[in-house]
Scaffold this active site. Sequence first.
Site, PDB file in Angstrom:
ATOM      1  CB  VAL A 195     -18.076  -1.406  -0.076  1.00 57.75           C
ATOM      2  CG1 VAL A 195     -17.567  -2.185   1.137  1.00 57.75           C
ATOM      3  CG2 VAL A 195     -18.512  -2.349  -1.184  1.00 57.75           C
ATOM      4  CG  ASP A 213       2.424   5.049  -6.583  1.00 57.92           C
ATOM      5  OD1 ASP A 213       1.377   4.544  -7.073  1.00 57.92           O
ATOM      6  OD2 ASP A 213       2.791   6.209  -6.824  1.00 57.92           O
ATOM      7  CB  VAL A 214      -0.661   0.161  -7.822  1.00 56.20           C
ATOM      8  CG1 VAL A 214      -0.937  -0.777  -6.679  1.00 56.20           C
ATOM      9  CG2 VAL A 214      -1.644   1.329  -7.863  1.00 56.20           C
ATOM     10  CE  LYS A 229     -12.239   1.122  -9.876  1.00 53.91           C
ATOM     11  NZ  LYS A 229     -11.254   0.250  -9.221  1.00 53.91           N
ATOM     12  CE1 TYR A 280     -13.373   4.296  -8.806  1.00 53.60           C
ATOM     13  CE2 TYR A 280     -15.640   3.905  -9.475  1.00 53.60           C
ATOM     14  CZ  TYR A 280     -14.559   3.581  -8.681  1.00 53.60           C
ATOM     15  OH  TYR A 280     -14.657   2.558  -7.769  1.00 53.60           O
ATOM     16  CG  ASN A 321      -8.354  -3.498  -3.108  1.00 53.73           C
ATOM     17  OD1 ASN A 321      -9.571  -3.394  -3.195  1.00 53.73           O
ATOM     18  ND2 ASN A 321      -7.643  -2.792  -2.218  1.00 53.73           N
ATOM     19  CB  THR A 379     -14.122   1.752   2.001  1.00 57.87           C
ATOM     20  OG1 THR A 379     -14.403   2.483   0.794  1.00 57.87           O
ATOM     21  CG2 THR A 379     -14.542   0.307   1.828  1.00 57.87           C
ATOM     22  CG  ASP A 396      -2.150   0.846   1.070  1.00 57.95           C
ATOM     23  OD1 ASP A 396      -3.241   0.255   0.913  1.00 57.95           O
ATOM     24  OD2 ASP A 396      -2.047   2.097   1.063  1.00 57.95           O
TER      25      ASP A 396
HETATM   26  N1  LIG Z   1     -16.060   1.409  -1.505  1.00 55.69           N
HETATM   27  C1  LIG Z   1     -16.838   1.308  -2.554  1.00 55.69           C
HETATM   28  O1  LIG Z   1     -18.038   1.672  -2.513  1.00 55.69           O
HETATM   29  C2  LIG Z   1     -16.301   0.728  -3.837  1.00 55.69           C
HETATM   30  C3  LIG Z   1     -17.209   0.390  -4.836  1.00 55.69           C
HETATM   31  C4  LIG Z   1     -16.738  -0.149  -6.022  1.00 55.69           C
HETATM   32  C5  LIG Z   1     -15.385  -0.369  -6.198  1.00 55.69           C
HETATM   33  N2  LIG Z   1     -14.518  -0.016  -5.207  1.00 55.69           N
HETATM   34  C6  LIG Z   1     -13.094  -0.253  -5.468  1.00 55.69           C
HETATM   35  O2  LIG Z   1     -12.532  -1.005  -4.414  1.00 55.69           O
HETATM   36  C7  LIG Z   1     -11.115  -0.762  -4.351  1.00 55.69           C
HETATM   37  C8  LIG Z   1     -10.712  -0.487  -2.922  1.00 55.69           C
HETATM   38  O3  LIG Z   1     -11.325   0.733  -2.514  1.00 55.69           O
HETATM   39  P1  LIG Z   1     -11.906   0.976  -1.055  1.00 55.69           P
HETATM   40  O4  LIG Z   1     -13.340   1.241  -1.196  1.00 55.69           O
HETATM   41  O5  LIG Z   1     -11.424  -0.058  -0.120  1.00 55.69           O
HETATM   42  O6  LIG Z   1     -11.213   2.391  -0.760  1.00 55.69           O
HETATM   43  P2  LIG Z   1     -10.209   2.877   0.380  1.00 55.69           P
HETATM   44  O7  LIG Z   1      -9.897   4.276   0.019  1.00 55.69           O
HETATM   45  O8  LIG Z   1     -10.813   2.585   1.718  1.00 55.69           O
HETATM   46  O9  LIG Z   1      -8.935   1.950   0.206  1.00 55.69           O
HETATM   47  C9  LIG Z   1      -8.075   2.098  -0.887  1.00 55.69           C
HETATM   48  C10 LIG Z   1      -6.684   1.592  -0.502  1.00 55.69           C
HETATM   49  O10 LIG Z   1      -5.824   1.763  -1.639  1.00 55.69           O
HETATM   50  C11 LIG Z   1      -4.641   2.445  -1.224  1.00 55.69           C
HETATM   51  N3  LIG Z   1      -4.080   3.197  -2.361  1.00 55.69           N
HETATM   52  C12 LIG Z   1      -4.540   4.336  -2.942  1.00 55.69           C
HETATM   53  N4  LIG Z   1      -3.714   4.719  -3.936  1.00 55.69           N
HETATM   54  C13 LIG Z   1      -2.723   3.789  -3.996  1.00 55.69           C
HETATM   55  C14 LIG Z   1      -1.570   3.624  -4.824  1.00 55.69           C
HETATM   56  N5  LIG Z   1      -1.256   4.526  -5.791  1.00 55.69           N
HETATM   57  N6  LIG Z   1      -0.782   2.557  -4.622  1.00 55.69           N
HETATM   58  C15 LIG Z   1      -1.056   1.659  -3.635  1.00 55.69           C
HETATM   59  N7  LIG Z   1      -2.113   1.778  -2.802  1.00 55.69           N
HETATM   60  C16 LIG Z   1      -2.940   2.822  -2.996  1.00 55.69           C
HETATM   61  C17 LIG Z   1      -5.099   3.332  -0.074  1.00 55.69           C
HETATM   62  O11 LIG Z   1      -4.028   3.748   0.750  1.00 55.69           O
HETATM   63  C18 LIG Z   1      -6.086   2.409   0.637  1.00 55.69           C
HETATM   64  O12 LIG Z   1      -5.435   1.566   1.555  1.00 55.69           O
HETATM   65  C19 LIG Z   1     -10.846   0.383  -5.322  1.00 55.69           C
HETATM   66  O13 LIG Z   1     -10.326  -0.127  -6.530  1.00 55.69           O
HETATM   67  C20 LIG Z   1     -12.236   0.977  -5.550  1.00 55.69           C
HETATM   68  O14 LIG Z   1     -12.340   1.639  -6.785  1.00 55.69           O
HETATM   69  C21 LIG Z   1     -14.943   0.524  -4.039  1.00 55.69           C
END
Ligand SMILES: NC(=O)c1ccc[n+]([C@@H]2O[C@H](COP(=O)([O-])OP(=O)(O)OC[C@H]3O[C@@H](n4cnc5c(N)ncnc54)[C@H](O)[C@@H]3O)[C@@H](O)[C@H]2O)c1
Length: 291
Positions: free
Chosen positions: A190, A63-64, A161, A157, A90, A192, A37
């Site tokens: 979700v 950093d991905v 996706k 976004y 993720n 978060t 992360d």
């Molecule tokens: N929460 C929702 O409603 C939802 C819905 C659909 C899809 N998603 C997807 O789920 C995935 C996870 O999101 P989440 O909801 O847990 O959000 P979140 O913000 O709670 O967690 C995201 C994580 O990714 C890390 N991150 C951000 N940029 C980064 C980078 N450049 N390199 C490495 N790590 C990085 C952050 O530090 C964090 O730990 C994402 O791809 C998001 O698009 C989330």
Amino acid sequence: MSQFSGKTAVISGGAEGIGLSIAKALGDQKMNIVLADIDQEKLQEASLELKDAGISVLAVALDVANETQWQRVAELAVARFGKIHMVVNNAGVGGASGSIENEQTKSWHWALDVNLMGVMYGAKVMVPLIKQHGEGGWIVNVASMAGMGGVPYNGAYTATKTAVVALSESWAGELHSKGIKVSVLCPAFVKTRIYASERNRPAQYQTDNANVTDKPKAPNKTKGMVENGIDVSIVGKRVVEALNQGELYIFTHPNYRAVVQQRFEAIDAAFERAAQSPLLQHIVNQKLDML
Ligand SMILES: NC(=O)c1ccc[n+]([C@@H]2O[C@H](COP(=O)([O-])OP(=O)(O)OC[C@H]3O[C@@H](n4cnc5c(N)ncnc54)[C@H](O)[C@@H]3O)[C@@H](O)[C@H]2O)c1
């Protein structure tokens, strides 16, 4: 014994949210977990939480959007656990939302680099290591319901996706014969901190008005919807359930089925009109040329 037991998963964005939920669920299946992360503080907290739960864990800064950092993750993971069997791509960011005329080029690059290039680097670096040991494995890409149909005022976004869904389908075809299964997780809301993704925007992607949203009459709507979303702890368990069923598409919100059905019906109706067009009668029944 679980099919995951003793194997190793690398999870990007694993420090919190959906990534951490997946880490816990796979750890409960006795997988070794590599948490990677960009947020080092949260990474350490998450790593301690998993260790306290008796899960074997390695935490690595990543950093991905940086391919070299992915290679370092792979080296450290192999040094610690020997083999890698799964990559969970993720990590993702919301990207700035707004109307077309107010799109910010740097915000687009940020969303593309993290949500799309990050997924590509994760697979490019990990797939050769999964192929190498011949035991098979998994790629789990985290897309969104936004990858199943366009979301107004969320161009960047949605584009990333949708691309992740298509990439997953492409890789599933490519890797099937290599014993590597590909899945794409498409959640709706979700609970978060995804609505606060700006916390992870690196300096080179900063714009003067990165936080500006000009969605008509919808300030902070995303935050409210995310906060009303399903509990994040369900998502990891749902991923394990779906992987055990060999699913390509993993859904967490069955109530969104109608949205996807409407889209397919619209596409099907458009094909029917094409099939009726006098311009196209010569190819209506032509054999398909597919790769
Ligand atoms: N929460 C929702 O409603 C939802 C819905 C659909 C899809 N998603 C997807 O789920 C995935 C996870 O999101 P989440 O909801 O847990 O959000 P979140 O913000 O709670 O967690 C995201 C994580 O990714 C890390 N991150 C951000 N940029 C980064 C980078 N450049 N390199 C490495 N790590 C990085 C952050 O530090 C964090 O730990 C994402 O791809 C998001 O698009 C989330």
